[in-house]
Every structure is written in structure tokens, then in C-alpha cells.
Design a protein around this motif. Structure first.
Motif: not given
Length: 297
Positions: A138-153, A192-198
Motif C-alpha cells: 500500500y505504499i502507493g496510497d502512502g505516496i498519494l498522502f505524503s502531503y498530509s503528515f499521515q502517509p502511514h495511516c 490540519f491534516a486529519r480531514q484529508t484522510i477522507f
């Protein structure tokens, strides 16, 4: 320590880690240092950990977090009885305030809000032990959310969506959290980053979305998290729009109490008057100082 392989990812620091190790006299056969040619940021470095890891289990440690004295023994004991289908082990910490008393196993995204680990604990990367064999997919999803402080989540949540790996939470602690005193990393920026996970694939259309939203956006249990706002408002490189955004997002994430509502109302009035940073620095310290004295009592 002999069973552990240590990899230090030097994110193009001004003083190379290799030089620091030489001066300290530290020499370990299981220690490897990888230096990046460019600074790839916090989240880029987190993802690089998954990429360079050659062992089954991965523990990513922040450089400002203190390892518990018995952490390795605790982790090793848990791994001895952990099945291959487990994607992540999550341990308690003082930042989560979960007050865990027992072990919980989460098999799907539907079960995540019902576990004894708050989302703050999942975000706190140093409290997690990851199964690279499962999560590396799932590292592709992590890269996609690398701006969000939560790629691991993003990687873990994607795994839970697909039901390809379990999350197990433990009441023991393996690391002590220390608050980094830099503007690039704080509870405000993290909020700020929490809501981006949605924006993660299919999450808004998931059957558990309303419950997940409350779980992820749950307010901080400790009002002291808001004290970080003072640093943000006093920063001369932040404009009025950024300060208004900081106020709005933090209010969404902080627990609603009469004190928090009163202070946010005060902040809102000050922001609308468009005072300069000098006035911000003086005026914002009034309610903060008042609350600090009350909290210390």
C-alpha cells in the motif's frame, strides 16, 4: 539489540549523521546509515523507511522521541505470539490518553472506531510496529498522502478497507513522546491534516463513514494542545488568512468546553480586527496565561 537491524535515514542534514557517529565513537555491526542527496521531507522519509526495510517488522522512530528502557523486550515478547496476518501493533503512550487495560484486535475498518486506541495514537508513528510484508503493498496510497503528515495511516487504513491485515492494540508503552519545538511540526499542523484522510479511496462512501469521521476528528482530550496556537499566531511569516485557517481547524479538533469556546471567541474577535503580529503576541498571551495558571493548579 543483536536481533535488530538499525537503519538511520539521514535526510540531508547539515551535519552528516556519519560524522556525528564517528565523533561519538558509536560503532555497531547492525547499524546502517543512508544519506539522501536532497531533503525529501518528513513524510518522504517515512515512506522511504518502508522501501528500504529488509526485515518483516519495522519500527519507525521519530528523532525527537525517547525509547522506553524495556521497549525492545516488550516488542520482542509481543512479536513471538503475533500471527502473520497482523499488519500493525500499536502501543499506548501519554499522547493518546486512551487508558487501555487490555488487548484489542481490529480486523476491518468498521471495527477501528470501536477499538481502545484513539486516532492520535495511530498517528503517533513511533508507537507502531509495522508488518512490511503486508503494508508495503500500500505504499502507493502512502505516496498519494505524503502531503498530509499521515502517509502511514493511509497505508494502514487501506489495508483495513481490504481486510488484508489486522491491527492489534496493547496497553504497554514503548516510547515517550516529546513535543518538537519547531513550527514545521506541531499539534496544530497535525490537526490540519486529519480531514484529508477522507480523500482516501472509497472512504467517504464507506458504510462506516459517519462513525469514522467522529473517530478521526475527535477533539483533543487535553486543552493544552491549543497553546501551540500562540506560536503560530506570533509567527511573522504567517498571514491573516493562514491564522484564520489555523483557528478554524484547531477549533474543529479541540474538545469543546466553556473555556475553549470562550477563548476561541476571543481569538475570532482579534482576527477580525486584523491586528499586527505584535498585538497578536501580547493579546493572545492573556487568555493562554490565564488557562496555564488554572491548568497548573
Amino acid at each position: 539489540i543483536e536481533k535488530v537491524r538499525i537503519i538511520v535515514l539521514d535526510n540531508c542534514s547539515s551535519i552528516p549523521v556519519v560524522d556525528t557517529l564517528k565523533k561519538s565513537g558509536i560503532s555497531l555491526n547492525n547499524l546502517t546509515v543512508i544519506r539522501h542527496d536532497q531533503n525529501i521531507g518528513i513524510n518522504g522519509n517515512i515512506l522511504e523507511c518502508f522501501r528500504v526495510c529488509v526485515t518483516k517488522w519495522l519500527w519507525i522512530l521519530g528523532d525527537d522521541d525517547e525509547v522506553d528502557k524495556y521497549a525492545l523486550r516488550t516488542i520482542n515478547d509481543k512479536l513471538q505470539s503475533t500471527d502473520d496476518d497482523v499488519a500493525c501493533l500499536n502501543f499506548d503512550s501519554k499522547v493518546s490518553s486512551d487508558f487501555r487495560k487490555n488487548i484489542k484486535r481490529v480486523m476491518s475498518l468498521d471495527e477501528l472506531p470501536k477499538c481502545n486506541a484513539g486516532y492520535s495514537s495511530i498517528l503517533f508513528i513511533s508507537t507502531n510496529i509495522y508488518n512490511v510484508n503486508i503494508l508495503k503493498k500500500y505504499i502507493g496510497d502512502g505516496i498519494l498522502f505524503s502531503y498530509s503528515f499521515q502517509p502511514h495511516c493511509a497505508m494502514l487504513i487501506s489495508c483495513l478497507i481490504d481486510k488484508r491485515g489486522a491491527l492489534i492494540t496493547f496497553p504497554e508503552k514503548i516510547v515517550n513522546w516529546s513535543d518538537a519545538s519547531v513550527l514545521s511540526w506541531s499539534t496544530v499542523h497535525m490537526s490540519f491534516a486529519r480531514q484529508t484522510i477522507f480523500d482516501l479511496r472509497g472512504l467517504r462512501d464507506h458504510s462506516s463513514y459517519p462513525i469514522l469521521y467522529n473517530y478521526i476528528m475527535k477533539g483533543y482530550d487535553n486543552w493544552k494542545a491549543l497553546l501551540k496556537l500562540n506560536d503560530f499566531f506570533c509567527s511573522e511569516d504567517k498571514g491573516l488568512a493562514s491564522k484564520k485557517y489555523a483557528l478554524q481547524q484547531t477549533f474543529r479538533n479541540v474538545k469543546k468546553t466553556p473555556m475553549s469556546i470562550l477563548i476561541f471567541a476571543f481569538y475570532t474577535v482579534i482576527l477580525k480586527t486584523n491586528f499586527t503580529t505584535i498585538f497578536f503576541g501580547k493579546l493572545f498571551r492573556l487568555p493562554i496565561s490565564f488557562y496555564q495558571k488554572k491548568a497548573n493548579k
